[in-house]
Scaffold this motif. Structure first.
Motif, mmCIF file in Angstrom:
data_model
loop_
_atom_site.group_PDB
_atom_site.id
_atom_site.type_symbol
_atom_site.label_atom_id
_atom_site.label_comp_id
_atom_site.label_asym_id
_atom_site.label_seq_id
_atom_site.Cartn_x
_atom_site.Cartn_y
_atom_site.Cartn_z
ATOM 1 N N VAL A 1 0.836 -1.199 0.000
ATOM 2 C CA VAL A 1 0.000 0.000 0.000
ATOM 3 C C VAL A 1 0.874 1.254 0.000
ATOM 4 O O VAL A 1 0.613 2.208 -0.743
ATOM 5 C CB VAL A 1 -0.974 -0.005 1.203
ATOM 6 C CG1 VAL A 1 -1.719 1.316 1.310
ATOM 7 C CG2 VAL A 1 -1.961 -1.167 1.079
ATOM 8 N N LEU A 2 1.920 1.254 0.806
ATOM 9 C CA LEU A 2 2.834 2.396 0.858
ATOM 10 C C LEU A 2 3.466 2.642 -0.509
ATOM 11 O O LEU A 2 3.504 3.778 -0.992
ATOM 12 C CB LEU A 2 3.919 2.167 1.915
ATOM 13 C CG LEU A 2 4.977 3.257 2.051
ATOM 14 C CD1 LEU A 2 4.353 4.573 2.492
ATOM 15 C CD2 LEU A 2 6.066 2.815 3.033
ATOM 16 N N ALA A 3 3.949 1.581 -1.136
ATOM 17 C CA ALA A 3 4.568 1.716 -2.462
ATOM 18 C C ALA A 3 3.572 2.283 -3.474
ATOM 19 O O ALA A 3 3.915 3.176 -4.253
ATOM 20 C CB ALA A 3 5.112 0.370 -2.932
ATOM 21 N N ASP A 4 2.347 1.777 -3.445
ATOM 22 C CA ASP A 4 1.315 2.291 -4.356
ATOM 23 C C ASP A 4 1.081 3.783 -4.143
ATOM 24 O O ASP A 4 1.014 4.558 -5.095
ATOM 25 C CB ASP A 4 -0.010 1.540 -4.168
ATOM 26 C CG ASP A 4 -0.009 0.158 -4.787
ATOM 27 O OD1 ASP A 4 0.901 -0.141 -5.605
ATOM 28 O OD2 ASP A 4 -0.908 -0.639 -4.450
ATOM 29 N N GLU A 5 0.957 4.178 -2.879
ATOM 30 C CA GLU A 5 0.691 5.592 -2.580
ATOM 31 C C GLU A 5 1.865 6.491 -2.950
ATOM 32 O O GLU A 5 1.677 7.649 -3.287
ATOM 33 C CB GLU A 5 0.307 5.765 -1.109
ATOM 34 C CG GLU A 5 -1.065 5.222 -0.817
ATOM 35 C CD GLU A 5 -1.636 5.708 0.498
ATOM 36 O OE1 GLU A 5 -1.140 6.703 1.055
ATOM 37 O OE2 GLU A 5 -2.607 5.065 0.959
ATOM 38 N N LEU A 6 3.079 5.946 -2.867
ATOM 39 C CA LEU A 6 4.262 6.737 -3.211
ATOM 40 C C LEU A 6 4.598 6.667 -4.699
ATOM 41 O O LEU A 6 5.477 7.390 -5.167
ATOM 42 C CB LEU A 6 5.474 6.260 -2.391
ATOM 43 C CG LEU A 6 5.392 6.462 -0.881
ATOM 44 C CD1 LEU A 6 6.614 5.848 -0.204
ATOM 45 C CD2 LEU A 6 5.260 7.935 -0.526
ATOM 46 N N GLY A 7 3.941 5.759 -5.403
ATOM 47 C CA GLY A 7 4.206 5.595 -6.831
ATOM 48 C C GLY A 7 5.554 4.951 -7.118
ATOM 49 O O GLY A 7 6.199 5.272 -8.118
ATOM 50 N N VAL A 8 5.955 4.043 -6.246
ATOM 51 C CA VAL A 8 7.219 3.322 -6.427
ATOM 52 C C VAL A 8 6.933 1.824 -6.412
ATOM 53 O O VAL A 8 5.840 1.388 -6.067
ATOM 54 C CB VAL A 8 8.265 3.693 -5.335
ATOM 55 C CG1 VAL A 8 8.598 5.177 -5.384
ATOM 56 C CG2 VAL A 8 7.791 3.289 -3.948
ATOM 57 N N GLU A 9 7.943 1.037 -6.771
ATOM 58 C CA GLU A 9 7.773 -0.420 -6.770
ATOM 59 C C GLU A 9 7.936 -0.987 -5.362
ATOM 60 O O GLU A 9 8.635 -0.421 -4.530
ATOM 61 C CB GLU A 9 8.792 -1.074 -7.701
ATOM 62 C CG GLU A 9 8.484 -0.848 -9.166
ATOM 63 C CD GLU A 9 9.351 -1.727 -10.050
ATOM 64 O OE1 GLU A 9 9.026 -2.920 -10.196
ATOM 65 O OE2 GLU A 9 10.335 -1.188 -10.560
ATOM 66 N N TYR A 10 7.278 -2.116 -5.155
ATOM 67 C CA TYR A 10 7.364 -2.844 -3.892
ATOM 68 C C TYR A 10 8.074 -4.171 -4.125
ATOM 69 O O TYR A 10 7.792 -4.859 -5.115
ATOM 70 C CB TYR A 10 5.962 -3.115 -3.325
ATOM 71 C CG TYR A 10 5.991 -4.112 -2.195
ATOM 72 C CD1 TYR A 10 6.400 -3.729 -0.926
ATOM 73 C CD2 TYR A 10 5.667 -5.450 -2.406
ATOM 74 C CE1 TYR A 10 6.468 -4.653 0.103
ATOM 75 C CE2 TYR A 10 5.723 -6.376 -1.381
ATOM 76 C CZ TYR A 10 6.125 -5.972 -0.130
ATOM 77 O OH TYR A 10 6.207 -6.890 0.883
ATOM 78 N N PHE A 11 8.963 -4.509 -3.203
ATOM 79 C CA PHE A 11 9.665 -5.792 -3.258
ATOM 80 C C PHE A 11 9.684 -6.409 -1.866
ATOM 81 O O PHE A 11 9.713 -5.707 -0.856
ATOM 82 C CB PHE A 11 11.112 -5.613 -3.738
ATOM 83 C CG PHE A 11 11.217 -4.999 -5.103
ATOM 84 C CD1 PHE A 11 11.070 -5.770 -6.239
ATOM 85 C CD2 PHE A 11 11.449 -3.638 -5.247
ATOM 86 C CE1 PHE A 11 11.156 -5.201 -7.501
ATOM 87 C CE2 PHE A 11 11.540 -3.062 -6.497
ATOM 88 C CZ PHE A 11 11.396 -3.845 -7.633
ATOM 89 N N ASP A 12 9.695 -7.721 -1.830
ATOM 90 C CA ASP A 12 9.812 -8.482 -0.595
ATOM 91 C C ASP A 12 11.113 -9.263 -0.702
ATOM 92 O O ASP A 12 11.298 -10.026 -1.654
ATOM 93 C CB ASP A 12 8.609 -9.417 -0.468
ATOM 94 C CG ASP A 12 8.658 -10.268 0.779
ATOM 95 O OD1 ASP A 12 9.597 -11.082 0.918
ATOM 96 O OD2 ASP A 12 7.739 -10.140 1.608
ATOM 97 N N LEU A 13 12.016 -9.072 0.243
ATOM 98 C CA LEU A 13 13.334 -9.701 0.161
ATOM 99 C C LEU A 13 13.231 -11.221 0.088
ATOM 100 O O LEU A 13 13.953 -11.854 -0.681
ATOM 101 C CB LEU A 13 14.217 -9.273 1.341
ATOM 102 C CG LEU A 13 15.674 -9.725 1.277
ATOM 103 C CD1 LEU A 13 16.382 -9.176 0.041
ATOM 104 C CD2 LEU A 13 16.422 -9.296 2.544
#
Length: 160
Positions: A11-23
């Protein structure tokens, strides 16, 4: 585990307009195995080395992104030092043991590593105690007890 890293991170990545990754997912993709299979077939030392290498590789990326770490990541190979970098905003999603146990039990089908543990409260409490030094190295801490995902994301965004 069950602090909300994946959901909040997305959700944070979506709101910031950046990609999300899970290590953990990045490690699985690189090794073509699940984390559980890596532990079983290659051992924890191999997994922790992969974790260290990928964390340090991703941290050097020039673009902004959100990266969720596994619960043990900060505790090995001085990974917690990444939290001190100027270009890294590190956030510890903190929850009470009882909250974590409730969340895990509600999602037990997706948490096979904990299915055989009868005393989940004791197990989680012990891990939090052992890992607290590393978790508290994060620049910010957000209590996730009794908060919605949106409230948590808003609080994290206030640190930017």
């Amino acid at each position: 585990m069950a602090s909300g890293k994946s959901v909040v991170g997305k959700v944070l990545a979506d709101e910031l307009g950046v990609e999300y990754f899970d290590l953990d997912k990045l490690i699985e993709q690189k090794n073509h195995k699940s984390v559980q299979e890596i532990f079983e077939q290659n051992g924890e030392i191999f997994f922790r080395k992969q974790e260290y290498l990928l964390l340090n590789e991703w941290i050097e990326q020039p673009q902004s992104f959100v990266l969720s770490l596994g619960g043990g990541t900060p505790c090995y190979a001085n990974n917690h030092l990444v939290f001190q970098r100027e270009d890294v905003l590190s956030v510890y999603l903190k929850a009470k043991v009882t909250t974590l146990v409730d969340r895990i039990e509600a999602d037990e089908d997706n948490r096979p590593l904990l299915s055989n543990i009868s005393d989940k409260k004791g197990y989680i409490g012990q891990h939090l105690l052992e890992r607290s030094f590393y978790y508290n190295q994060a620049k910010f801490s957000v209590n996730t007890d009794d908060k919605t995902i949106e409230e948590i994301v808003t609080e994290i965004k206030s640190f930017l």
